[in-house]
Design a protein around this motif. Structure first.
Motif, PDB file in Angstrom:
ATOM      1  N   ILE A 278       0.808  -1.223   0.000  1.00  4.20           N
ATOM      2  CA  ILE A 278       0.000   0.000   0.000  1.00  4.20           C
ATOM      3  C   ILE A 278       0.841   1.272   0.000  1.00  4.20           C
ATOM      4  O   ILE A 278       0.372   2.337  -0.399  1.00  4.20           O
ATOM      5  CB  ILE A 278      -0.983   0.011   1.185  1.00  4.20           C
ATOM      6  N   GLY A 279       2.086   1.190   0.482  1.00  2.12           N
ATOM      7  CA  GLY A 279       2.942   2.370   0.556  1.00  2.12           C
ATOM      8  C   GLY A 279       3.197   2.788   1.994  1.00  2.12           C
ATOM      9  O   GLY A 279       2.679   2.191   2.942  1.00  2.12           O
ATOM     10  N   THR A 280       3.969   3.843   2.142  1.00  2.00           N
ATOM     11  CA  THR A 280       4.324   4.309   3.483  1.00  2.00           C
ATOM     12  C   THR A 280       4.784   5.757   3.415  1.00  2.00           C
ATOM     13  O   THR A 280       4.919   6.333   2.329  1.00  2.00           O
ATOM     14  CB  THR A 280       5.448   3.432   4.077  1.00  2.00           C
ATOM     15  N   TYR A 281       5.006   6.343   4.582  1.00  5.48           N
ATOM     16  CA  TYR A 281       5.576   7.693   4.649  1.00  5.48           C
ATOM     17  C   TYR A 281       7.094   7.603   4.561  1.00  5.48           C
ATOM     18  O   TYR A 281       7.716   6.756   5.208  1.00  5.48           O
ATOM     19  CB  TYR A 281       5.177   8.383   5.956  1.00  5.48           C
TER      20      TYR A 281
ATOM     21  N   ILE B 170       3.955  10.815   1.396  1.00  6.64           N
ATOM     22  CA  ILE B 170       3.498   9.450   1.147  1.00  6.64           C
ATOM     23  C   ILE B 170       4.125   8.923  -0.141  1.00  6.64           C
ATOM     24  O   ILE B 170       4.080   9.578  -1.180  1.00  6.64           O
ATOM     25  CB  ILE B 170       1.962   9.392   1.046  1.00  6.64           C
ATOM     26  N   ARG B 171       4.711   7.742  -0.048  1.00  8.55           N
ATOM     27  CA  ARG B 171       5.182   7.036  -1.229  1.00  8.55           C
ATOM     28  C   ARG B 171       4.185   5.914  -1.501  1.00  8.55           C
ATOM     29  O   ARG B 171       4.090   4.956  -0.749  1.00  8.55           O
ATOM     30  CB  ARG B 171       6.582   6.459  -1.014  1.00  8.55           C
ATOM     31  N   LYS B 172       3.444   6.053  -2.571  1.00 10.44           N
ATOM     32  CA  LYS B 172       2.386   5.099  -2.879  1.00 10.44           C
ATOM     33  C   LYS B 172       2.967   3.765  -3.316  1.00 10.44           C
ATOM     34  O   LYS B 172       3.995   3.709  -3.995  1.00 10.44           O
ATOM     35  CB  LYS B 172       1.466   5.646  -3.970  1.00 10.44           C
TER      36      LYS B 172
ATOM     37  N   ALA C 213      -8.502  -2.338   0.181  1.00 11.95           N
ATOM     38  CA  ALA C 213      -8.375  -1.917  -1.212  1.00 11.95           C
ATOM     39  C   ALA C 213      -9.403  -2.602  -2.094  1.00 11.95           C
ATOM     40  O   ALA C 213     -10.059  -1.967  -2.926  1.00 11.95           O
ATOM     41  CB  ALA C 213      -6.962  -2.218  -1.708  1.00 11.95           C
ATOM     42  N   MET C 214      -9.587  -3.901  -1.915  1.00 15.17           N
ATOM     43  CA  MET C 214     -10.487  -4.656  -2.778  1.00 15.17           C
ATOM     44  C   MET C 214     -11.951  -4.356  -2.504  1.00 15.17           C
ATOM     45  O   MET C 214     -12.768  -4.342  -3.420  1.00 15.17           O
ATOM     46  CB  MET C 214     -10.210  -6.149  -2.609  1.00 15.17           C
ATOM     47  N   GLN C 215     -12.291  -4.109  -1.252  1.00 14.96           N
ATOM     48  CA  GLN C 215     -13.689  -3.902  -0.907  1.00 14.96           C
ATOM     49  C   GLN C 215     -14.130  -2.447  -1.046  1.00 14.96           C
ATOM     50  O   GLN C 215     -15.210  -2.154  -1.543  1.00 14.96           O
ATOM     51  CB  GLN C 215     -13.943  -4.388   0.524  1.00 14.96           C
TER      52      GLN C 215
ATOM     53  N   VAL D  31      -7.147   2.900   0.408  1.00 15.08           N
ATOM     54  CA  VAL D  31      -6.193   2.359   1.365  1.00 15.08           C
ATOM     55  C   VAL D  31      -5.938   3.406   2.438  1.00 15.08           C
ATOM     56  O   VAL D  31      -6.086   4.614   2.200  1.00 15.08           O
ATOM     57  CB  VAL D  31      -4.859   1.954   0.706  1.00 15.08           C
ATOM     58  N   THR D  32      -5.557   2.949   3.611  1.00 16.60           N
ATOM     59  CA  THR D  32      -5.253   3.837   4.717  1.00 16.60           C
ATOM     60  C   THR D  32      -3.801   3.644   5.105  1.00 16.60           C
ATOM     61  O   THR D  32      -3.387   2.543   5.478  1.00 16.60           O
ATOM     62  CB  THR D  32      -6.159   3.557   5.923  1.00 16.60           C
ATOM     63  N   ILE D  33      -3.015   4.727   4.999  1.00 20.34           N
ATOM     64  CA  ILE D  33      -1.593   4.697   5.330  1.00 20.34           C
ATOM     65  C   ILE D  33      -1.367   5.569   6.560  1.00 20.34           C
ATOM     66  O   ILE D  33      -1.458   6.799   6.486  1.00 20.34           O
ATOM     67  CB  ILE D  33      -0.734   5.188   4.151  1.00 20.34           C
ATOM     68  N   GLU D  34      -1.148   4.924   7.691  1.00 21.74           N
ATOM     69  CA  GLU D  34      -0.891   5.622   8.957  1.00 21.74           C
ATOM     70  C   GLU D  34      -1.942   6.699   9.210  1.00 21.74           C
ATOM     71  O   GLU D  34      -1.620   7.852   9.519  1.00 21.74           O
ATOM     72  CB  GLU D  34       0.511   6.219   8.959  1.00 21.74           C
ATOM     73  N   GLY D  35      -3.211   6.329   9.067  1.00 20.62           N
ATOM     74  CA  GLY D  35      -4.320   7.223   9.373  1.00 20.62           C
ATOM     75  C   GLY D  35      -4.785   8.086   8.223  1.00 20.62           C
ATOM     76  O   GLY D  35      -5.822   8.745   8.328  1.00 20.62           O
TER      77      GLY D  35
END
Length: 313
Positions: free
Chosen positions: A82-85, A96-98, A125-127, A131-135
């Protein structure tokens, strides 16, 4: 040109282009295209070497959509998907790096090789198409489809997909071996197949505009809805079944049938559409009792029994 004619024309162009590099998988390709129209995801099962990955790449090329591949391994982390900061020294702040999940067509290769924690990174992601990355919640691009692959006969070093994960796939499609004639044709045209570059035959923007009406513009009669409800109820009442089709199975069967109707160029669903997609929509959502498994009963057997015993409108 009517909506049904447009979807039929697009489906035919995609099939013709992908078939230049994939031999003898017309039915499987139609199912994947139906899932694309329906906004669903596909679990592709098959042994190595039957063109699961090639099919996904060729489809993305024909549609002109962004293709991202995630190779699932035991050490893969959710942030790898999903990626991260990350810290950006230019602005002295985090950005954010996707991750690769932000593609339009995401190939989750050998999905059952990653840990359950990593597999679960795909659930939101599928539903929910986000996506949620650290809030921080970010929407995913449209269209968005996950094509996941797994080898059904290899168990060492794998983690079986949990029910919640496998239920997110609209269809499970088995990619089998080609026939003798298909193998000969593939070998005869091997150089052409290996050197052919799939040509883009669809406009991504037009595709985005077309997809909603490709499903919600298809008429589903109440008699068809009753037929779907009876089929799903039949999977629950079978004595060999521990867990039958859920309400999501019913909705998936309707949108899957509507997607198939769009692929065939019809603006309405007929019972044959439901019959055609039911084995791919329902089988992976059925959990069998242990004694039934020992007796050789399969999920496909249950679906066939239910289809044969359910009255067709």
């Amino acid at each position: 040109m009517s909506q049904a004619a447009q979807t039929k024309d697009l489906s035919d162009k995609i099939l013709a282009e992908v078939s230049k590099v994939i031999v003898g998988k017309t039915q499987e390709l139609k199912l994947v295209i139906a899932c694309l129209f329906a906004g669903g995801h596909v679990l592709l099962e098959g042994v190595p070497g039957v063109a699961k990955t090639s099919m996904a790449k060729a489809l993305a090329g024909a549609l002109g959509l962004q293709f991202d591949r995630i190779q699932f391994t035991p050490d893969l982390l959710p942030s790898d998907i999903i990626g991260t900061y990350v810290f950006d020294q230019k602005v002295s702040d985090f950005r954010i790096r996707k991750g690769p999940v932000f593609g339009n067509i995401v190939l989750a290769d050998e999905i059952n090789r990653a840990s359950p924690k990593t597999q679960s990174a795909l659930l939101e992601a599928m539903q929910e198409r986000q996506v949620t990355i650290e809030g921080t919640t970010l929407p995913l691009p449209s269209p968005f489809i996950v094509l996941a692959t797994q080898n059904p006969i290899e168990f060492e070093g794998t983690y079986p997909l949990p029910e919640a994960q496998i239920d997110r796939f609209l269809m499970r499609v088995e990619i089998g071996y080609p026939s003798r004639d298909e193998t000969i044709l593939m070998l005869k045209n091997l150089r052409t197949i290996m050197e052919t570059k799939v040509r883009q035959v669809a406009d991504p923007e037009a595709l985005r505009a077309m997809i909603p009406s490709a499903i919600w513009g298809v008429n589903v009669d109440d008699s068809i809805r009753g037929y779907i409800a009876d089929i799903v109820a039949g999977t629950r009442s079978n004595p060999a079944v521990k867990l039958g089709g859920s309400p999501r199975a019913a909705t998936s069967l309707q949108v899957g049938a509507a997607g198939m109707a769009s692929v065939e160029g019809r603006g309405y669903v007929v019972p044959d559409d439901v019959k055609r997609v039911a084995p791919y929509v329902l089988a992976h959502r059925i959990a069998l009792r242990q004694e039934a498994i020992l007796d050789g009963v399969t999920q496909a057997t249950i679906v066939n029994q239910v289809l044969q015993s359910t009255k067709v409108p």
